[in-house]
Every structure is written in C-alpha cells, then in structure tokens.
Design an enzyme around this catalytic site. Structure first.
Site, PDB file in Angstrom:
ATOM      1  N   GLU A  36      -1.913   1.798 -14.042  1.00 13.32           N
ATOM      2  CA  GLU A  36      -3.632   1.774 -13.906  1.00 13.32           C
ATOM      3  C   GLU A  36      -4.074   2.329 -15.282  1.00 13.32           C
ATOM      4  OE1 GLU A  36      -4.511   4.252 -10.766  1.00 13.32           O
ATOM      5  OE2 GLU A  36      -4.773   2.724  -9.538  1.00 13.32           O
ATOM      6  N   GLU A  92      -5.249   7.746  -0.987  1.00 12.38           N
ATOM      7  CA  GLU A  92      -5.433   8.846  -2.404  1.00 12.38           C
ATOM      8  C   GLU A  92      -4.808   7.155  -3.355  1.00 12.38           C
ATOM      9  OE1 GLU A  92      -7.598  10.341  -5.771  1.00 12.38           O
ATOM     10  OE2 GLU A  92      -7.835  10.370  -3.906  1.00 12.38           O
ATOM     11  N   TYR A  95       1.468   3.308  -3.576  1.00 14.53           N
ATOM     12  CA  TYR A  95       2.267   2.883  -4.727  1.00 14.53           C
ATOM     13  C   TYR A  95       3.805   2.163  -4.602  1.00 14.53           C
ATOM     14  CZ  TYR A  95       4.846   2.664  -9.821  1.00 14.53           C
ATOM     15  OH  TYR A  95       5.700   2.170 -10.961  1.00 14.53           O
ATOM     16  N   GLY A 102       6.049  -7.521  -3.079  1.00 13.53           N
ATOM     17  CA  GLY A 102       5.731  -8.489  -3.006  1.00 13.53           C
ATOM     18  C   GLY A 102       6.898  -8.866  -1.443  1.00 13.53           C
ATOM     19  N   GLY A 104       5.765  -6.977   1.026  1.00 13.02           N
ATOM     20  CA  GLY A 104       5.535  -6.330   2.304  1.00 13.02           C
ATOM     21  C   GLY A 104       5.024  -5.575   2.627  1.00 13.02           C
ATOM     22  N   ASN A 133      -7.687  -5.025 -10.390  1.00 10.07           N
ATOM     23  CA  ASN A 133      -7.275  -4.810  -9.649  1.00 10.07           C
ATOM     24  C   ASN A 133      -7.082  -5.955  -8.529  1.00 10.07           C
ATOM     25  OD1 ASN A 133      -5.045  -5.199  -8.558  1.00 10.07           O
ATOM     26  ND2 ASN A 133      -4.112  -2.897  -8.732  1.00 10.07           N
ATOM     27  N   TYR A 140      -6.240  -6.448  -0.145  1.00 10.99           N
ATOM     28  CA  TYR A 140      -6.858  -5.744   0.873  1.00 10.99           C
ATOM     29  C   TYR A 140      -8.373  -6.718   1.920  1.00 10.99           C
ATOM     30  CZ  TYR A 140      -5.306  -1.995  -2.115  1.00 10.99           C
ATOM     31  OH  TYR A 140      -4.459  -0.908  -2.846  1.00 10.99           O
TER      32      TYR A 140
END
Length: 168
Positions: A36, A92, A95, A102, A104, A133, A140
C-alpha cells in the site's frame, strides 16, 4: 497446538493466531504496508502486537495456510452499532501474499469472517478499502459489499490526538 479449520479448498486452512505467531503477523503487516506504499507508517513491533493482541485482546488474527505454509492473514475486532444494538466485526486488514493471490483465498477469509459474525450474533461485517485499489473494490462489489459513499472517515492521531486529549 494450532487448530486448523478446513475450508472448501483442501489446500487452504484457516487458524486463529497464537502468541508464537507475533513475528509472522508483523511480517504480514509490513508486507501489506509495503504493497500500500505505507511501510514508512508502520511503528508496530512484536512487543506492541503481543500486548495488543494477546494480553489486552484488542483484536483477533486469523492465519491462512496453503499446504501448511502461512500465506495470509486477517486482523479484525468488534465494533458496535448503536442503531442495531449489536456488535459487528470490523476487518482492519486482509492480506494474501502476491504469489498466492487469485486462488480464492481472500474470498474464503471474508466468508469465514461473515460466518463468524453470524455465529457471534453480529449485525454487520465492515471494512475500508484504499480508494486506488480497483481490483479489490471490484471484488468487494462482486460479493455484495456496498461502498458507504455517504460517510467520511475522520481520524485524530499523533499530536492532534494529544492536543484533543489535553482539552479535557
């Protein structure tokens, strides 16, 4: 002894973090921060994480393992909705190491936390996503998550936090 929770993918299991995982958790946090472009903001140490996660129990961590090798983590805690009168789960950080993306695993983490929220009688499961992102935002939305565009997040930290506290 760690208890592995099976998932729909026979190669991927989830477990709750233990005290011996503090270094691994910090490594994951640093990897995420680097992704990030925020590595310079990480001030967490193993000692801070040990105190926060395992002594004060301010948050919980789950670790995802691919064939016994840790490949990702999710750190979450309970918040509370006054309107619902019930707790929620706030994610929170989530990762997954780049080489394991990729497959799942992110969706498995989210579905596990959604199941946990239901088991704990929570009314919501929420998280933030950094606005650049796009792959995550699209993902999402594809699972039914709704962006809360009408809300603005405010933060008080560092000297502003101290100054505000001193007003009391």
């Amino acid at each position: 002894m760690k208890t592995l929770i099976p998932t729909k993918n026979e190669h991927f299991k989830i477990r709750f973090a233990e005290e011996k995982d503090v270094k691994l958790i910090l490594d994951f946090i640093k990897e995420l921060a680097d992704y990030e472009k925020l590595l310079h903001e990480v001030v967490a140490t193993e000692e801070i994480l040990m105190d926060s996660l395992f002594i004060r129990k301010a948050a919980e961590v789950i670790i995802g393992e691919h064939d016994g090798e840790p490949v990702g983590f999710a750190l979450f805690f309970h918040n509370f909705s006054t309107f619902l009168g019930r707790p929620g789960i706030y994610l929170e950080d989530l990762y997954i190491r780049p080489e394991m993306r990729g497959k799942g695993y992110g969706k498995i983490f989210l579905s596990f936390l959604a199941k946990l929220a239901i088991e704990r009688n929570c009314g919501r499961f929420e998280w933030w996503c950094i606005d650049w992102n796009e792959p995550s935002i699209n993902f999402y939305k594809s699972i039914g998550a709704v962006p809360m565009d009408e809300w603005t997040v405010y933060r008080v930290h560092n000297q502003a936090l101290i100054d505000l506290a001193n007003e009391f």
